[in-house]
Write a protein that holds these residues in place. Structure first.
Motif, PDB file in Angstrom:
ATOM      1  N   LEU A 183       0.831  -1.211   0.000  1.00 20.42           N
ATOM      2  CA  LEU A 183       0.000   0.000   0.000  1.00 20.42           C
ATOM      3  C   LEU A 183       0.865   1.261   0.000  1.00 20.42           C
ATOM      4  O   LEU A 183       0.486   2.278  -0.573  1.00 20.42           O
ATOM      5  CB  LEU A 183      -0.929   0.000   1.226  1.00 20.42           C
ATOM      6  N   ILE A 184       2.038   1.177   0.637  1.00 25.32           N
ATOM      7  CA  ILE A 184       2.949   2.324   0.664  1.00 25.32           C
ATOM      8  C   ILE A 184       3.671   2.449  -0.679  1.00 25.32           C
ATOM      9  O   ILE A 184       3.764   3.532  -1.259  1.00 25.32           O
ATOM     10  CB  ILE A 184       3.968   2.169   1.808  1.00 25.32           C
ATOM     11  N   ILE A 185       4.155   1.324  -1.195  1.00 25.92           N
ATOM     12  CA  ILE A 185       4.934   1.336  -2.441  1.00 25.92           C
ATOM     13  C   ILE A 185       4.078   1.809  -3.616  1.00 25.92           C
ATOM     14  O   ILE A 185       4.562   2.512  -4.502  1.00 25.92           O
ATOM     15  CB  ILE A 185       5.513  -0.069  -2.717  1.00 25.92           C
ATOM     16  N   TYR A 186       2.784   1.448  -3.612  1.00 28.19           N
ATOM     17  CA  TYR A 186       1.905   1.831  -4.715  1.00 28.19           C
ATOM     18  C   TYR A 186       1.110   3.097  -4.422  1.00 28.19           C
ATOM     19  O   TYR A 186       0.075   3.353  -5.036  1.00 28.19           O
ATOM     20  CB  TYR A 186       0.965   0.673  -5.068  1.00 28.19           C
ATOM     21  N   ASN A 187       1.607   3.888  -3.432  1.00 25.30           N
ATOM     22  CA  ASN A 187       1.097   5.244  -3.211  1.00 25.30           C
ATOM     23  C   ASN A 187      -0.340   5.293  -2.701  1.00 25.30           C
ATOM     24  O   ASN A 187      -1.019   6.309  -2.820  1.00 25.30           O
ATOM     25  CB  ASN A 187       1.206   6.052  -4.521  1.00 25.30           C
TER      26      ASN A 187
END
Length: 258
Positions: free
Chosen positions: A115-119
């Motif tokens: 969820l963090i990596i894909y913004n």
């Protein structure tokens, strides 16, 4: 358009149902809800309308502040509640079930990291993960390291700010637990060790790292000299030992910036 409206309503309703299940009495239900939410937010995340799918923009589902804090709290309760070393796994009679439990926790953590990596979540949300890098290295070191590498490529300056935030959170927690006399505490030495590990993540390209390291030092110094709230004028700032933590990054500075 009618189909989009209908689907958006159903997705929002399903998301709300899963969110309510995060506080279910059954831990298994909580974990399933977390996994489904992670997938749901990823599928309907900011990348959905890209590459010719602009018509799907109304379907983008971003978590509100309440859901974000619930997801972070879930990590603390289910993933980072206690480290489980490989030695412990091999020493226990039910090692197979412990390995299965560890695998399940790794899946949960990976879902949040995506969820963090894909913004879907702001990069600052990664501070809840990065601050456990050293303590849980044997369990999740590979997942956290990959997240560190990916987020550095997204925005180097915001990534450095998130590393700093992780250290600041640990410092604040330690001061609340043990009071101002922390410099000899083992936990304080662990924070310094984590800072040392973080400093190694900065490449040798000093000019590329310069803006991130400069802002990191400026914000870190401001945090160290932050006045405590309430009475206590004339006393040294409580966060002053944080300068020792910050010094782990100082060798990475250009000479002119030191």
């Amino acid at each position: 358009q009618e189909q989009l409206r209908s689907l958006k309503t159903r997705v929002a309703s399903f998301c709300s149902l899963c969110q309510s299940c995060l506080s279910d009495v059954d831990a298994g239900v909580q974990e399933q809800a977390f996994m489904v939410l992670s997938d749901l937010l990823l599928v309907f995340g900011p990348q959905l309308p890209r590459e010719g799918r602009e018509a799907l923009a109304p379907l983008v589902l971003l978590p509100d502040a309440g859901l974000q804090s619930q997801l972070a709290a879930f990590l603390m309760d289910h993933v980072f509640h206690h480290p489980c070393s490989h030695e412990e796994l091999s020493a226990t009679e039910d090692s197979e079930s412990r390995i299965e439990e560890l695998h399940q926790r790794r899946v949960l953590l990976a879902g949040f990291c995506k969820l963090i990596i894909y913004n879907v979540l702001e990069l600052s949300a990664a501070s809840d993960i990065f601050k456990h890098f050293a303590k849980f290295y044997s369990d999740y070191g590979d997942i956290i390291k990959e997240t560190l590498n990916c987020t550095r490529q997204i925005d180097r300056q915001e990534w450095a700010r998130t590393l700093l935030l992780s250290l600041q959170q640990l410092m604040t927690e330690l001061l609340l637990q043990q009071g101002p006399e922390i410099r000899a505490a083992e936990a304080f030495l662990e924070i310094r060790d984590l800072a040392r590990r973080f400093s190694l993540l900065f490449s040798l390209h000093q000019l590329r790292n310069r803006p991130a390291l400069l802002s990191m030092h400026k914000e870190g110094i401001q945090f160290a000299f932050q006045e405590p709230p309430g009475p206590g004028l004339g006393l040294p700032p409580l966060n002053l030992p944080f300068l020792e933590v910050l010094s782990e990054f100082s060798p990475r500075l250009l000479r002119a910036d030191k």
